[in-house]
Scaffold this motif. Structure first.
Motif, PDB file in Angstrom:
ATOM      1  N   VAL A   1      -4.451   3.610   0.092  1.00  0.00           N
ATOM      2  CA  VAL A   1      -3.380   4.060  -0.895  1.00  0.00           C
ATOM      3  C   VAL A   1      -3.613   5.533  -1.049  1.00  0.00           C
ATOM      4  CG1 VAL A   1      -2.597   4.273  -3.425  1.00  0.00           C
ATOM      5  CG2 VAL A   1      -3.068   2.055  -2.459  1.00  0.00           C
ATOM      6  N   THR A   2      -4.915   6.045  -1.104  1.00  0.00           N
ATOM      7  CA  THR A   2      -4.944   7.575  -1.136  1.00  0.00           C
ATOM      8  C   THR A   2      -4.463   8.502   0.186  1.00  0.00           C
ATOM      9  OG1 THR A   2      -7.069   7.214  -0.320  1.00  0.00           O
ATOM     10  CG2 THR A   2      -6.710   7.526  -2.772  1.00  0.00           C
ATOM     11  N   GLN A   3      -4.302   7.441   1.219  1.00  0.00           N
ATOM     12  CA  GLN A   3      -3.739   8.120   2.195  1.00  0.00           C
ATOM     13  C   GLN A   3      -2.175   8.276   2.604  1.00  0.00           C
ATOM     14  OE1 GLN A   3      -5.957   6.419   5.625  1.00  0.00           O
ATOM     15  NE2 GLN A   3      -7.777   6.681   4.582  1.00  0.00           N
ATOM     16  N   THR A   4      -1.599   7.829   1.402  1.00  0.00           N
ATOM     17  CA  THR A   4      -0.175   7.471   1.666  1.00  0.00           C
ATOM     18  C   THR A   4       0.551   8.854   1.210  1.00  0.00           C
ATOM     19  OG1 THR A   4       0.186   6.490  -0.541  1.00  0.00           O
ATOM     20  CG2 THR A   4      -0.218   5.021   1.337  1.00  0.00           C
ATOM     21  N   THR A   5       1.857   9.070   1.548  1.00  0.00           N
ATOM     22  CA  THR A   5       2.223  10.172   1.146  1.00  0.00           C
ATOM     23  C   THR A   5       2.577  10.302  -0.413  1.00  0.00           C
ATOM     24  OG1 THR A   5       3.439  10.338   3.269  1.00  0.00           O
ATOM     25  CG2 THR A   5       4.560  11.697   1.491  1.00  0.00           C
ATOM     26  N   ALA A   6       2.983   9.017  -0.925  1.00  0.00           N
ATOM     27  CA  ALA A   6       3.411   9.151  -2.364  1.00  0.00           C
ATOM     28  C   ALA A   6       2.161   9.498  -3.041  1.00  0.00           C
ATOM     29  CB  ALA A   6       3.723   7.485  -2.814  1.00  0.00           C
ATOM     30  N   PHE A   7       0.898   8.922  -2.647  1.00  0.00           N
ATOM     31  CA  PHE A   7      -0.343   9.465  -3.638  1.00  0.00           C
ATOM     32  C   PHE A   7      -0.387  11.071  -3.378  1.00  0.00           C
ATOM     33  CE2 PHE A   7      -4.621  10.445  -4.116  1.00  0.00           C
ATOM     34  CZ  PHE A   7      -5.060   9.688  -5.098  1.00  0.00           C
ATOM     35  N   TRP A   8       0.017  11.819  -2.652  1.00  0.00           N
ATOM     36  CA  TRP A   8      -0.182  13.091  -2.798  1.00  0.00           C
ATOM     37  C   TRP A   8       0.864  14.000  -3.108  1.00  0.00           C
ATOM     38  CZ3 TRP A   8      -4.943  14.434  -2.837  1.00  0.00           C
ATOM     39  CH2 TRP A   8      -5.838  13.818  -2.329  1.00  0.00           C
ATOM     40  N   GLU A   9       2.050  13.212  -3.138  1.00  0.00           N
ATOM     41  CA  GLU A   9       3.388  13.905  -3.760  1.00  0.00           C
ATOM     42  C   GLU A   9       3.523  13.711  -5.269  1.00  0.00           C
ATOM     43  OE1 GLU A   9       6.574  12.463  -1.572  1.00  0.00           O
ATOM     44  OE2 GLU A   9       6.244  13.719   0.359  1.00  0.00           O
ATOM     45  N   VAL A  10       2.498  12.973  -5.958  1.00  0.00           N
ATOM     46  CA  VAL A  10       2.767  12.509  -7.238  1.00  0.00           C
ATOM     47  C   VAL A  10       2.210  13.732  -8.188  1.00  0.00           C
ATOM     48  CG1 VAL A  10       0.245  11.874  -7.812  1.00  0.00           C
ATOM     49  CG2 VAL A  10       2.434  10.689  -8.908  1.00  0.00           C
ATOM     50  N   ASP A  11       2.953  13.783  -9.279  1.00  0.00           N
ATOM     51  CA  ASP A  11       2.628  14.894 -10.200  1.00  0.00           C
ATOM     52  C   ASP A  11       1.258  15.077 -10.656  1.00  0.00           C
ATOM     53  OD1 ASP A  11       2.295  15.140 -13.582  1.00  0.00           O
ATOM     54  OD2 ASP A  11       3.514  16.534 -12.845  1.00  0.00           O
ATOM     55  N   GLY A  12       0.809  16.237 -10.616  1.00  0.00           N
ATOM     56  CA  GLY A  12      -0.677  16.498 -10.858  1.00  0.00           C
ATOM     57  C   GLY A  12      -1.384  15.843 -11.917  1.00  0.00           C
ATOM     58  N   ASN A  13      -0.618  15.752 -13.132  1.00  0.00           N
ATOM     59  CA  ASN A  13      -1.134  15.093 -14.500  1.00  0.00           C
ATOM     60  C   ASN A  13      -1.564  13.628 -14.054  1.00  0.00           C
ATOM     61  OD1 ASN A  13      -1.312  17.605 -15.761  1.00  0.00           O
ATOM     62  ND2 ASN A  13       0.767  17.395 -16.729  1.00  0.00           N
ATOM     63  N   MET A  14      -0.287  13.176 -13.591  1.00  0.00           N
ATOM     64  CA  MET A  14      -0.663  11.730 -13.091  1.00  0.00           C
ATOM     65  C   MET A  14      -1.684  11.393 -12.186  1.00  0.00           C
ATOM     66  SD  MET A  14       0.677   8.698 -12.990  1.00  0.00           S
ATOM     67  CE  MET A  14       0.562   7.207 -12.004  1.00  0.00           C
ATOM     68  N   LEU A  15      -1.710  12.312 -11.154  1.00  0.00           N
ATOM     69  CA  LEU A  15      -2.880  12.171 -10.435  1.00  0.00           C
ATOM     70  C   LEU A  15      -4.492  12.138 -11.049  1.00  0.00           C
ATOM     71  CD1 LEU A  15      -3.575  11.522  -7.460  1.00  0.00           C
ATOM     72  CD2 LEU A  15      -3.763  14.219  -7.091  1.00  0.00           C
TER      73      LEU A  15
ATOM     74  N   VAL B   1       0.742  -1.249  -0.067  1.00  0.00           N
ATOM     75  CA  VAL B   1       0.021  -0.021   0.016  1.00  0.00           C
ATOM     76  C   VAL B   1       0.551   1.146   0.086  1.00  0.00           C
ATOM     77  CG1 VAL B   1      -1.349   1.279   1.490  1.00  0.00           C
ATOM     78  CG2 VAL B   1      -1.964  -1.123   1.061  1.00  0.00           C
ATOM     79  N   GLU B   2       1.816   1.284   0.563  1.00  0.00           N
ATOM     80  CA  GLU B   2       2.735   2.235   1.092  1.00  0.00           C
ATOM     81  C   GLU B   2       3.504   2.679  -0.423  1.00  0.00           C
ATOM     82  OE1 GLU B   2       3.092   4.551   3.161  1.00  0.00           O
ATOM     83  OE2 GLU B   2       1.467   3.449   4.498  1.00  0.00           O
TER      84      GLU B   2
END
Length: 531
Positions: A502-516, A469-470
């Motif tokens: 997954v949406t609560q992980t740091t990696a999810f919110w640090e990803v590039d905006g277009n990717m998100l 998940v992380e």
């Protein structure tokens, strides 16, 4: 050299454990028991343990190897097994040990009590040095260094050679016409016995209903009887199947006789033979033959190393010797006999030389033999230019005379980390990758840059096995970046299946905006946000 891993029972052992094995035997009615001896002469067992045949002191099965401390440091020279099963083992000192099934006194201790642990067989063998042991279904034989044969156990057909059909509770010397002969080899069929003497003559006794004694008739023999049909031939090796026999002469000629229900004689038909007939006469010289009392399979190896098999082979009846791609007769029994037992105590003595693959692995990052080094993060990795050119198209192009790198002794690498680049170079020497998923992502980048497709697949495999998940969203981003479509699909499904976490992980919110944005749109189309 024979490979024990051809037998599935060894698949749970680590490479280190396997490398320590020097001798091994797979046996039992379903090939479910194993005995093996290590390089330091320790004896280990594992498997089903029918009739306490593992000698562990109990009747419990074990999937993990257990050491037989009683046999510690005793160098094993011969081992055989029966159908009960019971086990005989001879040491370099000439001692004879037995354990397992004992319903017919085949352990030679004068009782019919089951032997749960190895016991020294000493009755009538004091001051005798046993060199070879052989087991039939429920009878036993031992050969001494002076050429004497002793037999005991089940004797319903005269297989003990005592002149009667009474069971023999302790070792008894087989005499009669062997009295003044020097026996050099012994084997057992299910209920028959054969011996070769030093002048190449063969003697047989016991059950002969299928002609397995080769005497020209099918009458049982209560004492040893010479195979007259082999007169004039000097037999070097003899083996017995369930109810058939094979003999190999000093001229490389192969003879067969006995039961032929499955084509195990290799004569092209299924007719029993009461006397020896020559087989493979049109082939080149035979140097080894193989059969086992618990199977109807036969095998032979020729002078050039070709291995043939015939008889019952995985349910099929092969009536003529069939050429295989095996390198030793042992492989025939591992892959085609029923049950998949070993026909002899298998020796895996590791020779001093290394294979090409082992040599390459050993020389990776060796400054003594290297002619090139890479400097990554201030650390050196020592390699061999020729190997890199052979193994990688990128380096084959790099080391052309018009590339400046071809003249360098040290090449600086700054786009990849030391761990990643070292792993890549090691892969070229070993075909293996050992990296955590996070580093495998960076190696995937390298593999993509260098067009190493197999390395890409290995990296994707590592990443799939290590997804959590992380790290799932980081791995998904990397898969998109490196155009690894299969990996991208795998990571995407994992993220959707664990969307809340997954949406609560740091990696999810640090990803590039277009990717998100792309992920949310794609997940929405999959119905991930439906209540």
């Amino acid at each position: 050299m024979a490979d024990v891993t051809k037998w599935p029972l060894f698949s749970l052992m680590s490479p280190q454990e396997l490398s320590s094995i020097r001798k091994a035997c797979v046996f039992g009615t379903s090939a479910s028991e194993v005995i093996y001896i290590t390089s330091d002469d320790e004896v280990y067992v594992f498997g089903l343990n029918c009739s306490s045949c593992l000698g562990t002191g109990d009747s419990l099965s074990t999937i993990a190897p257990k050491k037989l401390d009683f046999l510690r440091s005793r160098k094993v020279v011969s081992l055989s097994y029966g159908s009960g099963p019971h086990v005989l083992l001879a040491t370099e000192e000439g001692e004879l040990f037995a354990w397992g099934h004992n319903g017919y006194s085949q352990l030679g201790n004068g009782t019919t009590n089951q032997g749960v642990s190895p016991v020294l067989v000493s009755a009538n063998l004091l001051n005798k040095k046993v060199t070879v042991v052989a087991c039939g279904s429920h009878h036993s034989m031992a050969l001494t260094d002076t050429g004497e044969v002793y037999a005991w156990g089940y004797n319903n057909c005269g297989q003990v050679g005592s002149g009667s059909t009474a069971n023999q509770p302790t070792p008894r010397r087989v005499s009669n016409c062997l009295q003044n002969k020097m026996v050099v080899s012994i084997v057992c069929g299910q209920t028959s016995s054969l011996a070769v003497v030093d002048n190449g003559e063969v003697y047989g006794w016991g059950y002969n209903g299928n002609g397995q004694l080769g005497l020209g008739n099918n009458g049982n023999q209560l004492t040893p009887c010479r195979l007259v049909a082999l007169q004039g031939l000097c037999v070097q090796q003899i083996v017995s199947g369930y109810a058939h026999s094979l003999a190999l002469t000093d001229e490389g000629l192969l003879y067969a006789w006995g039961a032929n229900t499955y084509g195990q004689l290799g004569t092209g038909n299924k007719s029993n033979q009461l006397s020896p007939v020559q087989v493979m006469s049109e082939k080149e010289r035979v140097v080894e033959i193989a059969a086992c009392h618990s199977t109807h399979t036969s095998a032979a190896k020729t002078q050039s190393g070709q291995v043939y098999m015939w008889g019952q082979c995985r349910g099929q009846s092969i009536v003529l010797p069939h050429l295989t791609h095996f390198t030793c007769t042992d492989d025939v029994f591992a892959c085609f006999s029923t049950p998949s037992v070993m026909w002899r105590l298998l020796c895996t003595e590791h020779e001093d030389f290394l294979t090409v693959a082992q040599s390459l692995k050993k020389e990776f990052d060796n400054p003594e033999t290297a002619d090139l080094k890479f400097c990554v993060d201030g650390k050196y990795i020592y390699v061999h230019k020729a190997i890199l050119k052979i193994r990688c198209e990128h380096f084959r192009s790099m080391f052309q005379s018009h590339w400046t790198e071809d003249m360098k002794e040290v090449i600086e690498i700054d786009q990849f980390s030391y761990a990643v680049y070292r792993s890549f170079l090691e892969f070229l020497y070993t075909d293996n990758v050992a990296l955590p998923p996070e580093d495998a992502i960076r190696l995937l980048d390298l593999a993509t840059s260098y067009c190493e497709n197999r390395l890409k697949r290995l990296c994707q495999h590592i990443i799939k096995r290590g997804i959590t998940v992380e790290n799932a969203f980081s791995l998904l981003s990397a898969a998109v970046r490196y155009e690894a479509e299969d990996l991208e699909e795998f990571c995407f499904k994992f993220c959707v299946n664990h969307l809340t976490e997954v949406t609560q992980t740091t990696a999810f919110w640090e990803v590039d905006g277009n990717m998100l944005k792309d992920f949310i749109c794609r997940a929405s189309r999959c119905g991930a946000f439906k209540n």
